[in-house]
Scaffold this active site. Sequence first.
Site, short mmCIF file in Angstrom:
data_model
loop_
_atom_site.label_atom_id
_atom_site.label_comp_id
_atom_site.label_asym_id
_atom_site.label_seq_id
_atom_site.Cartn_x
_atom_site.Cartn_y
_atom_site.Cartn_z
N GLU A 58 51.36 39.76 49.36
CA GLU A 58 50.67 38.46 50.96
C GLU A 58 50.63 37.34 49.12
O GLU A 58 50.67 36.36 49.75
CB GLU A 58 49.11 39.25 50.79
N ASN A 77 34.85 40.94 44.94
CA ASN A 77 34.99 39.89 45.84
C ASN A 77 35.67 39.87 47.14
O ASN A 77 34.72 39.79 47.81
CB ASN A 77 36.79 39.52 45.22
#
Lengths: 505, 505
Positions: free
Chosen positions: B290, B380
């Site tokens: 990614e 996160n």
Amino acid sequence: MKQHLSRIRHTDLSRRIVSKEEAASWIQDGMTLGLSGFTRAGDAKAVPMALVERAKAESFQVDVYTGASLGSDIDKLMAEAGIVRKRLPFQADRTMRRKINDNDLLFVDQHLSHTAELIRNDVMNPIDYAIVEAVSITEDGTIIPSTSVGNSSIFVEKAKAVIVEINIAQPEAFEGMHDVYELAEQGEREPIPLTKVADRIGSVGIKVHPDKMKGIVLTNQPDSPSTIVPPDEETAMMAKHLISFLRKEKEAGRLPDHLAPLQSGIGSVANAVLHGLLDSEFTDLEVYSEVLQDAVFDLIDAGKVRFASGCSITLSEEKMKAVFSSIDQYKDRVVLRPQELSNHPEIIRRLGLIAINTSLEVDIYGNVNSTHVSGTNMMNGIGGSGDFARNAKLSIFVTKSIAKGGDISSIVPFVSHIDHTEHDVDVIVTEQGYADLRGLAPTERAPLIIHHCAHPMYREQLLDYYNEALHTRGGQTPHILEKAFSWHIHYEKYGTMLQQTFQYS
Amino acid sequence: MKQHLSRIRHTDLSRRIVSKEEAASWIQDGMTLGLSGFTRAGDAKAVPMALVERAKAESFQVDVYTGASLGSDIDKLMAEAGIVRKRLPFQADRTMRRKINDNDLLFVDQHLSHTAELIRNDVMNPIDYAIVEAVSITEDGTIIPSTSVGNSSIFVEKAKAVIVEINIAQPEAFEGMHDVYELAEQGEREPIPLTKVADRIGSVGIKVHPDKMKGIVLTNQPDSPSTIVPPDEETAMMAKHLISFLRKEKEAGRLPDHLAPLQSGIGSVANAVLHGLLDSEFTDLEVYSEVLQDAVFDLIDAGKVRFASGCSITLSEEKMKAVFSSIDQYKDRVVLRPQELSNHPEIIRRLGLIAINTSLEVDIYGNVNSTHVSGTNMMNGIGGSGDFARNAKLSIFVTKSIAKGGDISSIVPFVSHIDHTEHDVDVIVTEQGYADLRGLAPTERAPLIIHHCAHPMYREQLLDYYNEALHTRGGQTPHILEKAFSWHIHYEKYGTMLQQTFQYS
């Protein structure tokens, strides 16, 4: 015998018939076996039984890989005989379960789509013998599986030698119902060309080089019928809630009249919930699942399901009779594929399945335990639920809100084992109602699950835990770790999760 | 200004330039915004900032969807301004994190490949405004993204209106580096025709009907550079262990010299581990990931990586300068795709990725917590780790064995939150060594993890727990629920997980 022989149409191979005892004698201590069989369907029966017999006079152990659970008490008998060192990827036998939990044998609980990749990539022990049931062998030596494909094609491809059990109790008419597609190695693989449930992309059976075919055993023993419990009041309510949810999705324009291809887990609850569609307005349905149970055939018979794809057919005694006597009429409406295809993430995501699986327990944030009682003891295994839940368009888990007459709440503060994380759980359905968790944060999820899914007798106790966690600890996912498993511990001590004297707040 | 205008090659659209304040004024209380941006790269900067300004005089709230985390303190400023009601699917800002854990705003922690499907299926609130950064708009109105594609294409496709930020601080030369492939609805979708990392299957930008383009804002603000911490002794050891493992796989014939396409999570540890490949014998590598961080470009520069596919480029200040000044030389070696493509299960499984992700804590059976501190507080988010771990050929998790100078053991009896179940975790790497868990039962896994991955100061304590669990409770996955979280509780109370006075057995 003559009837058997007509089923082996490859001339050379018809000379390799041996007794089950002889075939079993080839298997050595320390070998790894790949047995056909998926949820009692199409399991190799004769050679494993002969192996169990052999164990009475001799001490040996083997690793046993299968598609999923076996019938005919084979897992039970192998476990009792102590001949299994390691077993994977799924089982559902009471005796074997006990042996697993007593650490008498090793059990690897695998996603059902993963086993084939691990074997293809030579990660686990190489398979010495693939032992697979078939209804026939064609002129060119293709093995025609019976009621399941499961992992048989990868077992045959990778095994050093192959033993086929030709079972005349399984109708020869199954030929033509299978679609065996072989995947290349990862990295050298083309897209799987399946875009519709009814697509046929492979061959009618399992190709094997005749040199690898070590022997053929003739048998005549039906599959063990399924032991489906008929729908009860609670499963009927669960079906009703599930259908309400699907109806709401349709009204919101998120699902068409024919819904999306349905997957349904094994077992009475999933079967009953699927049964609920019989009386619904939904029609022209498709099934893309692993096991095709009674409910799927009832839906086909009622004209509700237009096509069903699976990797095994597991039926009650009565339904088996009905289906087996008219297989030809199902051939353009049913297909059986290898389990890595029925459970393949590529297909599940592309088709956008509605996946319906059962859970043992669910927590207030939507994490699901499908496998472990009290966090330690294996029930059956994760099976394909992870393959489907992770990649489906809609991942639905169903469970009764209580068990053991109310002493166990299936909704708990923190599940004692996690098989499916909150990221992979869209909707929870119990006989109390449903909670649609999509796009919700944990603190939005908890009140929904408690109010719509938990049994009223446990709602206040759940709210007490949640509110104390929220107000004293806070966080994205409020928990009081000291009390997270207190319900399970209370149950172990007092036989109930109901804590009448214990106040959280 | 002239320089800006040359970047809008569609004549009509060049007339829709507005100030950021005007664009921000269109946004109403209760709306849902889809912002470009993935790990600080290519985020919409001007309009969100103007929105934060507006909040000084006015009270309103919006739902904010992005690709992943944002840079330029946008998440911080939006959180401080109190204008975010709900945020998804990922963030990495300290202030926003605090607000999330204080329950001041709702955070939905989603698999990064899932957001686009949920939006496509109209499951979440419809997007009112897509606000996406671009380097240019072509003659036919195609939006050319900057340093990330993320979810921008689905935001633009589904939003009621689109605002583009043309950022001249981002090199126009990015045009031609993107490959934007649009997926049809599930059930009506063809196979994704990508079979090699370097395949280009889509278009160079995001198509949009000019009528939907409400305004264009001109900006000149670089991405926030990454804050990668350089490799240290421990990450160097982790890299060494990882490479030993890969070497063993190669020697066993399970991996070729060029390995398999690599995915690596965001952050210093993953970056350092990837860096370790610089000095390895492996070459001709491919990356299918990614975020493309510094290490990937270092590996390209060193001739180690022949091609890298990602959905964003996030670099340190120094590396950004170097790469941005010579983009053309990377164009045949780097491609940026939408995140649902970079993280798509179909591609991950087909290509057989080696996925390397970081974890907060791991338990003795291989379950992984990537997100929650002490089970409650969000760090996160799960990001893409679940997309990759679930479908990769090799799912590897890396973590230092201890944190806070040894007061925290990253290997614990029971992780306080589960993002990745033992079914999806193949290998665990710490600076102590690695544990290869493939094909192993839980009772085989625990001793391996304890002996090879745990820090020596915690090994005995872990073995004490495991042995007591095994001998007093047993089961497939031995646990003592009363003590499962005792390490976390001990840490909360005494500031350390080390329990010198407490004996398990």
